[in-house]
Enzyme design. Sequence first.
Site, PDB file in Angstrom:
ATOM      1  N   ASP A 114       0.828  -1.212   0.000  1.00 41.60           N
ATOM      2  CA  ASP A 114       0.000   0.000   0.000  1.00 41.60           C
ATOM      3  C   ASP A 114       0.866   1.268   0.000  1.00 41.60           C
ATOM      4  O   ASP A 114       2.105   1.193  -0.012  1.00 41.60           O
ATOM      5  CB  ASP A 114      -0.920  -0.071   1.238  1.00 41.60           C
ATOM      6  CG  ASP A 114      -2.288   0.535   0.986  1.00 41.60           C
ATOM      7  OD1 ASP A 114      -2.431   1.337   0.056  1.00 41.60           O
ATOM      8  OD2 ASP A 114      -3.214   0.202   1.764  1.00 41.60           O
ATOM      9  N   ASP A 140     -10.240   3.527  -3.380  1.00 41.87           N
ATOM     10  CA  ASP A 140     -10.915   2.302  -2.912  1.00 41.87           C
ATOM     11  C   ASP A 140     -12.327   2.150  -3.470  1.00 41.87           C
ATOM     12  O   ASP A 140     -13.057   3.124  -3.607  1.00 41.87           O
ATOM     13  CB  ASP A 140     -10.996   2.312  -1.377  1.00 41.87           C
ATOM     14  CG  ASP A 140      -9.640   2.075  -0.753  1.00 41.87           C
ATOM     15  OD1 ASP A 140      -8.647   1.951  -1.498  1.00 41.87           O
ATOM     16  OD2 ASP A 140      -9.573   2.015   0.480  1.00 41.87           O
TER      17      ASP A 140
HETATM   18  C1  GLA Z   1      -6.005   1.349   1.517  1.00 41.50           C
HETATM   19  C2  GLA Z   1      -6.157   0.332   0.381  1.00 41.50           C
HETATM   20  C3  GLA Z   1      -7.267  -0.638   0.740  1.00 41.50           C
HETATM   21  C4  GLA Z   1      -6.931  -1.332   2.044  1.00 41.50           C
HETATM   22  C5  GLA Z   1      -6.703  -0.314   3.143  1.00 41.50           C
HETATM   23  C6  GLA Z   1      -6.148  -0.955   4.401  1.00 41.50           C
HETATM   24  O1  GLA Z   1      -7.112   2.165   1.623  1.00 41.50           O
HETATM   25  O2  GLA Z   1      -6.430   0.982  -0.815  1.00 41.50           O
HETATM   26  O3  GLA Z   1      -7.456  -1.583  -0.289  1.00 41.50           O
HETATM   27  O4  GLA Z   1      -5.794  -2.125   1.856  1.00 41.50           O
HETATM   28  O5  GLA Z   1      -5.788   0.681   2.744  1.00 41.50           O
HETATM   29  O6  GLA Z   1      -5.932  -0.032   5.415  1.00 41.50           O
END
Ligand code: GLA
Length: 403
Positions: free
Chosen positions: A161, A216
Amino acid sequence: MARLLASLIVILMAAGFCSTAALGETTQEVVNKAPNGLALTPPMGWNSWNKFACDVNERTVRDTADAMVSSGMRDAGYQYVVIDDCWQGPRDANGFITADAKKFPSGIKALADYVHSRGLKFGIYSDAGRLTCGGRPASQGHEYQDAITYARWGVDYLKYDWCSTGDRNAQEAYAVMADALRASGRPIVFSMCEWGTAKPWLWAKNTGNLWRTTGDIFDSFATKDPKRDWAHTVLQIVDLNEPLWPFAGPGHWNDPDMLEVGNGGMSPTEYRAHFSLWAMMAAPLMAGNDVAHMDDTTKSILLNKDVIAVDQDTLGQQGHRAWKDGDSEVWVKPLSGGAKALLLLNRGETPVTIRASADQLGWPAGVRATVRDLWAHKDLGRWTGSIEATVEPHGVAMFRVAP
Ligand code: GLA
């Protein structure tokens, strides 16, 4: 003179004439190589985040692995069981990462062993900054140490990430972890999650096996989350990910984020459309639901082998929109052996009849082909110049057309 010689070598290397001395490979061979020879079709599996977020623990992961076997998901191709954020505890005195002892009392190695014993592969999550998005210790400055730890535990997949990265350069940060994974000696699929911020499709082909292209996903087909502007509906993601189709291929995929199928925010029609669009886009199919407690509708969507086959086609070409008129769209994805997947999408709020012509498939009007309906699981016989279907609001019709 020396400068002239150096420039000549650079030109020859760019043209693929010289060997990269240490490896004995031509430049062209290095460029053509997938980063690690993995993910030659889009990765399939399950990830804990969309349903469980930080509430993940070893019981959930074991139950999910069991259910992936008993439901038939494993045999349908879902392979990787990935724990997302919040599994981490503190680093030990030597800087090695440990697991959160409350959530994972048996440790990650034991869990990976269990997942492997079910005939599945095991994945984990970290982040290129100091802290993960959930505020746990991340990998910046510990890349090689973490990669070797993952290899020792038996990790097969790393999602990496981009929170708390400050002014780090994404290309450099992801290359460091890619090198560390390679150096670990274990084949590990590398899933890059920097949300498309630094346009990874332009530079990550030899770094990661998949890269997120957007923020997301939010469990809604078309209605935005009023509280989170980084959360995207299915249609928003589709519109951001679709134009990137030329950049996907075996070993390196555009990732429009994990599936929401079965999480409750969409109707079965919308979930079928979500799943079909992901398959048309050759997207990684990472289920994001509670697999141990899914209903029959969810199962019938995630286990649609005809649609999975479109996603997993070995040609590895991402499909794209071939035609659009208002809320009606026609999508086409070339498949191996000369066949094509065809999708009719209704983005609107009322039923609409959509017609696809041979022209949109890139074929002459008189082409001889057979047609299969991939949701009715029915062979429809011969192609007769066009195909037409009345499509529900937020729904799709999907076909395989084979000359
Ligand atoms: C980010 C990523 C998500 C998830 C969260 C976890 O937002 O894009 O897919 O992995 O972090 O905290």
